[in-house]
Write an enzyme that holds these catalytic residues in place. Structure first.
Site, PDB file in Angstrom:
ATOM      1  N   LYS A 190      40.107   3.887  52.418  1.00 30.15           N
ATOM      2  CA  LYS A 190      41.490   3.860  51.920  1.00 30.15           C
ATOM      3  C   LYS A 190      42.073   2.455  52.122  1.00 30.15           C
ATOM      4  O   LYS A 190      41.514   1.634  52.843  1.00 30.15           O
ATOM      5  CB  LYS A 190      42.373   4.862  52.690  1.00 30.15           C
ATOM      6  CG  LYS A 190      41.992   6.335  52.520  1.00 30.15           C
ATOM      7  CD  LYS A 190      42.337   6.890  51.169  1.00 30.15           C
ATOM      8  CE  LYS A 190      42.039   8.379  51.069  1.00 30.15           C
ATOM      9  NZ  LYS A 190      40.594   8.687  51.063  1.00 30.15           N
TER      10      LYS A 190
ATOM     11  N   SER B 108      39.161   9.180  45.316  1.00 25.88           N
ATOM     12  CA  SER B 108      40.474   8.739  45.805  1.00 25.88           C
ATOM     13  C   SER B 108      40.735   7.249  45.594  1.00 25.88           C
ATOM     14  O   SER B 108      41.870   6.802  45.722  1.00 25.88           O
ATOM     15  CB  SER B 108      40.634   9.085  47.291  1.00 25.88           C
ATOM     16  OG  SER B 108      39.746   8.324  48.080  1.00 25.88           O
TER      17      SER B 108
END
Length: 201
Positions: free
Chosen positions: A153, A116
Site C-alpha cells: 500500500k 488494490s
C-alpha cells in the site's frame, strides 16, 4: 544437488565466515579449520562444490568464492506466522535479476495478490522488487506487515495517524492502530517485473 557430509560442513563454514567477516574464507583458512594438510585439499573440496553447483569459484582471488544462492533475488511467498520476511520457509525460489538494477537495490521479490494497487500499474501476479528497510517516507509504496498479513500500500502519516492507502477506489484505506495490531514496515517498492523471468532455483 547431493553433498557429502564433509562438503556440507565446508559449505556451512563458507556461509558462517561470510556472515561474520562479510567475506568468504581463504583456502588456508578452510584448511586450518578442518585440519587439512595443505590448502590443496581445500581447493579439491571447493572444486567439487563448484562442480555440484553450490558455489562459483572466481579465479585470481584468494577469497574468490561466491555462493550460488546469493545470485538473483529470492521470491517471497506467503509469510509464515512470526517469522522474519526473509526466513527460508517463506522463499519460493530465486530469480535471475540483478539487485543493483534497482535504486536502492532490491533485496527480494514479492508476488502481488489482489487488485488494490491497479491505479499505479501494480496488478495481481506481478513481481514487486522490494528494498528491505523499516524506514519509509510519507507517500512511498511500502510492503507492510499487519499482524501476520503482508500488504502492499501507499504509506500516509497525518496527525499522528498511520494510514495504508490503496490505489483503487474500490478499497478503503487501512487505518493502523499500533496498539491493536502488530505493525511493521518490511520494505519499500523499488521496481516491478511483469512477464517472463528466469528462475534460478
Amino acid at each position: 544437488m547431493k553433498l557429502t557430509p564433509r562438503q556440507q560442513e565446508i559449505l556451512d563454514f563458507i556461509k558462517s565466515t561470510l556472515e561474520v567477516l562479510g567475506a568468504p574464507p581463504t583456502r588456508m583458512e578452510i584448511s586450518s579449520a578442518f585440519g587439512f594438510a595443505s590448502p590443496n585439499a581445500a581447493e579439491d573440496h571447493l572444486k567439487a562444490l563448484a562442480k555440484k553447483g553450490a558455489i562459483v569459484l572466481e579465479p585470481g582471488s584468494a577469497r574468490g568464492i561466491r555462493l550460488v544462492e546469493q545470485l538473483g533475488l529470492p521470491l517471497i511467498g506467503s509469510v509464515a506466522a512470526g517469522s522474519p520476511i526473509l526466513a527460508v520457509e517463506n522463499m519460493q525460489g530465486r530469480y535471475a535479476l540483478d539487485a543493483s538494477l534497482f535504486a536502492p537495490k532490491a533485496d527480494f521479490l514479492l508476488k502481488v495478490r489482489g487488485l488494490s494497487m491497479i491505479d499505479v500499474g501494480i496488478f495481481d501476479g506481478d513481481l514487486l522488487a522490494v528494498h528491505k528497510t523499516n524506514q519509509a517516507r510519507d507517500g512511498q509504496i511500502v510492503v507492510a506487515r499487519l499482524d501476520e498479513e503482508v500488504t502492499v500500500k501507499r504509506l500516509e502519516r497525518s496527525g499522528g495517524q498511520i494510514r495504508l492507502i490503496a490505489e483503487n477506489p474500490d478499497f478503503e484505506p487501512i487505518i493502523v492502530d499500533p496498539e491493536a495490531v502488530d505493525f511493521a514496515i518490511e520494505g519499500i517498492a523499488v521496481g516491478l517485473i511483469r512477464g517472463a523471468v528466469s528462475k534460478l532455483s
